[in-house]
Design a protein around this motif. Structure first.
Motif, short mmCIF file in Angstrom:
data_model
loop_
_atom_site.label_atom_id
_atom_site.label_comp_id
_atom_site.label_asym_id
_atom_site.label_seq_id
_atom_site.Cartn_x
_atom_site.Cartn_y
_atom_site.Cartn_z
N ASP A 1 0.83 -1.20 0.00
CA ASP A 1 0.00 0.00 0.00
C ASP A 1 0.86 1.26 0.00
O ASP A 1 0.55 2.24 -0.68
CB ASP A 1 -0.93 0.00 1.22
CG ASP A 1 -1.89 1.16 1.20
OD1 ASP A 1 -2.63 1.32 0.21
OD2 ASP A 1 -1.90 1.93 2.17
N ASP A 2 1.94 1.24 0.77
CA ASP A 2 2.83 2.40 0.80
C ASP A 2 3.51 2.62 -0.56
O ASP A 2 3.79 3.77 -0.94
CB ASP A 2 3.90 2.21 1.88
CG ASP A 2 3.35 2.37 3.28
OD1 ASP A 2 2.31 3.03 3.44
OD2 ASP A 2 3.95 1.82 4.22
N ALA A 3 3.75 1.54 -1.28
CA ALA A 3 4.45 1.66 -2.56
C ALA A 3 3.49 1.99 -3.70
O ALA A 3 3.82 2.80 -4.57
CB ALA A 3 5.19 0.36 -2.88
N TRP B 1 -8.60 0.18 -0.93
CA TRP B 1 -8.88 -0.06 0.49
C TRP B 1 -9.47 -1.44 0.73
O TRP B 1 -9.27 -2.04 1.80
CB TRP B 1 -9.83 1.01 1.03
CG TRP B 1 -11.22 1.00 0.44
CD1 TRP B 1 -11.69 1.74 -0.60
CD2 TRP B 1 -12.33 0.19 0.87
NE1 TRP B 1 -13.01 1.46 -0.86
CE2 TRP B 1 -13.43 0.50 0.04
CE3 TRP B 1 -12.50 -0.75 1.88
CZ2 TRP B 1 -14.68 -0.11 0.17
CZ3 TRP B 1 -13.74 -1.38 2.02
CH2 TRP B 1 -14.81 -1.05 1.18
N PHE B 2 -10.19 -1.99 -0.26
CA PHE B 2 -10.80 -3.31 -0.07
C PHE B 2 -9.73 -4.39 0.04
O PHE B 2 -9.88 -5.36 0.81
CB PHE B 2 -11.76 -3.60 -1.23
CG PHE B 2 -12.55 -4.87 -1.03
CD1 PHE B 2 -13.55 -4.93 -0.07
CD2 PHE B 2 -12.29 -5.99 -1.81
CE1 PHE B 2 -14.27 -6.10 0.12
CE2 PHE B 2 -13.02 -7.15 -1.64
CZ PHE B 2 -14.01 -7.21 -0.66
N LEU B 3 -8.65 -4.25 -0.72
CA LEU B 3 -7.56 -5.22 -0.63
C LEU B 3 -6.89 -5.14 0.74
O LEU B 3 -6.50 -6.17 1.32
CB LEU B 3 -6.53 -4.95 -1.73
CG LEU B 3 -7.01 -5.19 -3.17
CD1 LEU B 3 -5.91 -4.83 -4.16
CD2 LEU B 3 -7.44 -6.64 -3.35
N LYS B 4 -6.75 -3.91 1.25
CA LYS B 4 -6.18 -3.78 2.60
C LYS B 4 -7.09 -4.45 3.63
O LYS B 4 -6.62 -5.10 4.56
CB LYS B 4 -6.00 -2.30 2.96
CG LYS B 4 -4.84 -1.63 2.26
CD LYS B 4 -4.44 -0.33 2.95
CE LYS B 4 -5.52 0.71 2.85
NZ LYS B 4 -5.10 1.99 3.45
N LEU B 5 -8.39 -4.28 3.48
CA LEU B 5 -9.34 -4.89 4.41
C LEU B 5 -9.25 -6.41 4.37
O LEU B 5 -9.28 -7.06 5.42
CB LEU B 5 -10.76 -4.44 4.06
CG LEU B 5 -11.88 -4.98 4.96
CD1 LEU B 5 -11.67 -4.53 6.40
CD2 LEU B 5 -13.25 -4.53 4.45
N ILE B 6 -9.10 -6.98 3.18
CA ILE B 6 -8.94 -8.43 3.07
C ILE B 6 -7.68 -8.88 3.81
O ILE B 6 -7.68 -9.90 4.52
CB ILE B 6 -8.89 -8.85 1.59
CG1 ILE B 6 -10.25 -8.63 0.92
CG2 ILE B 6 -8.48 -10.32 1.46
CD1 ILE B 6 -10.26 -8.92 -0.56
N SER C 1 -12.44 7.12 2.88
CA SER C 1 -11.92 8.23 2.08
C SER C 1 -11.17 9.21 2.97
O SER C 1 -11.63 9.55 4.05
CB SER C 1 -13.07 8.95 1.37
OG SER C 1 -13.98 9.49 2.31
N PRO C 2 -10.00 9.69 2.54
CA PRO C 2 -9.19 10.58 3.38
C PRO C 2 -9.78 11.98 3.43
O PRO C 2 -10.46 12.43 2.51
CB PRO C 2 -7.83 10.58 2.68
CG PRO C 2 -8.15 10.28 1.24
CD PRO C 2 -9.33 9.36 1.26
#
Length: 384
Positions: free
Chosen positions: A97-99, A104-109, A294-295
């Motif tokens: 994610d940093d790269a 966001w859905f992939l992060k949640l998974i 959302s930021p």
């Protein structure tokens, strides 16, 4: 205690030593955060600082495995493997994610996967301290554990907005949790203080302390989602694992003493600021029809800086609030409740006045200006 402090120091030294190397790699590969309107920094900063924290924690855990006094923690390697596997998964997701700023859905998974790894390896919520309800149904244990992991990870991810904020809050809260877990373990077995939760808090606090010299304002590197999610995971794993320790306490100790409620009060107190920021962000974004993920520029730290505090002042003020709730909660375990309550009330009042002082000063100036304008108009009317 001394062995845990040695492990803490090792984690701190390793994190401090490897973070400049991580910074160089991040700059070489172009992994840095852009300057955005919602961000507090005005220059690009390399990410991946969480990778250095990960290395510090892993070396700390490895060092602990070599200490005979702590051998009881590694007698059953299943929970340790579960925590390590979850940390590796979060490291991979966070670095990606940093790269590349993944969806966001992939992060949640990935976060759910980390919770599932803990559950599979036996790190799960076994007792609900409210009423001491046993959570005997395995699917319910799994669901509650995964929910707590995802909630805590995102809470720390949301609060990571100022230089040194997330690392400092985690260090303060983790220190309080470390003290509580150590005392709880001694109350169960006064001859053996080895405990996985205490060890996790020690390596996490050490990694935070080792990272802070590079991250406090003006930061030279930020932890990114890699570090923020890692801190949330370790904190959640400790909060879940401590429930199994509580199950070993006698009924009388659990019901008649204030410390009996610490397994639920302390994790809440430690993560109160991140959770509050998370809740307010979800409400704020949902109310305007945006995604909760959302930021925006409406976090607590944004409000403090916009209100008149400098970057370091806002961070130190949030440190104060974190220490107030974290150490205030753990103090109920070994100090008279009335004394702790009085001290907390006094400190709470002082912290509230300090927090609101920029707004109070502006209001006072506005009131004085309005009074002066009214007096001037009155003099003009009399002279006219």
């Amino acid at each position: 205690m001394i062995y845990f402090l040695i492990v803490l120091t090792i984690s701190a030294v390793v994190t401090y030593a490897v973070t400049p190397l991580v910074r160089t790699v991040a700059l070489t590969l172009g992994v840095y955060t852009p300057v955005r309107d919602r961000d507090m920094h005005r220059q690009t900063l390399p990410r991946w600082g969480g990778a250095g924290m990960f290395l510090g924690m892993v070396v700390g855990l490895a060092a602990a495995a070599a200490v005979p006094y702590l051998s009881g923690i590694f007698a059953d390697l299943t929970p340790v493997r579960g925590v390590f596997a979850a940390m590796v998964l979060i490291l991979i997701v966070g670095m990606a994610d940093d790269a590349w700023d993944i969806h966001w859905f992939l992060k949640l998974i990935g976060q759910i996967g980390a919770g599932v790894l803990l559950v599979i390896h036996g790190v799960r919520l076994e007792v609900m301290p409210v009423g001491w309800l046993g959570v005997g149904d395995a699917p319910v244990q799994a669901a509650l554990t995964v929910f707590l992991v995802v909630l805590t990870i995102n809470a720390f991810n949301f609060i990571d907005g100022l230089d040194g904020l997330a690392a400092g809050v985690a260090a303060i809260g983790g220190s309080a949790f470390f003290i509580y877990s150590y005392l709880l373990t001694l109350s169960i077995n006064q001859f053996d203080a080895s405990n996985l939760v205490t060890l996790l808090m020690a390596v996490m606090v050490g990694a935070c302390l080792g990272f802070l010299p590079h991250n406090f304002h003006p930061a030279r590197i930020i932890m990114g989602d890699t570090g923020a999610m890692l801190l949330g995971l370790v904190m959640a794993a400790g909060a879940v694992a401590v429930t199994s320790d509580v199950g070993q306490l006698s009924e009388g100790w659990r019901f008649r003493n204030v410390p009996a409620y610490m397994p639920i009060l302390l994790p809440l107190a430690v993560t109160l600021l991140p959770l509050l920021d998370l809740a307010l962000a979800v409400i704020r974004r949902t109310a305007r029809g945006a995604s909760p993920f959302s930021p925006d520029r409406g976090h607590l730290h944004h409000k403090l800086v916009d209100g008149g505090y400098s970057h370091p002042q806002a961070v130190l003020l949030l440190y104060l609030w974190s220490a107030l709730f974290s150490f205030g909660a753990v103090s109920f375990s070994f100090l008279p409740w009335w004394f702790v309550s009085l001290v907390m009330l006094g400190t709470l009042g002082a912290a509230t006045v300090l927090t609101l002082s920029p707004w109070l000063r502006r209001r006072a100036r506005r009131v004085n200006r309005q009074a002066a304008e009214r007096a001037l108009r009155a003099r003009r009317e009399r002279s006219g």
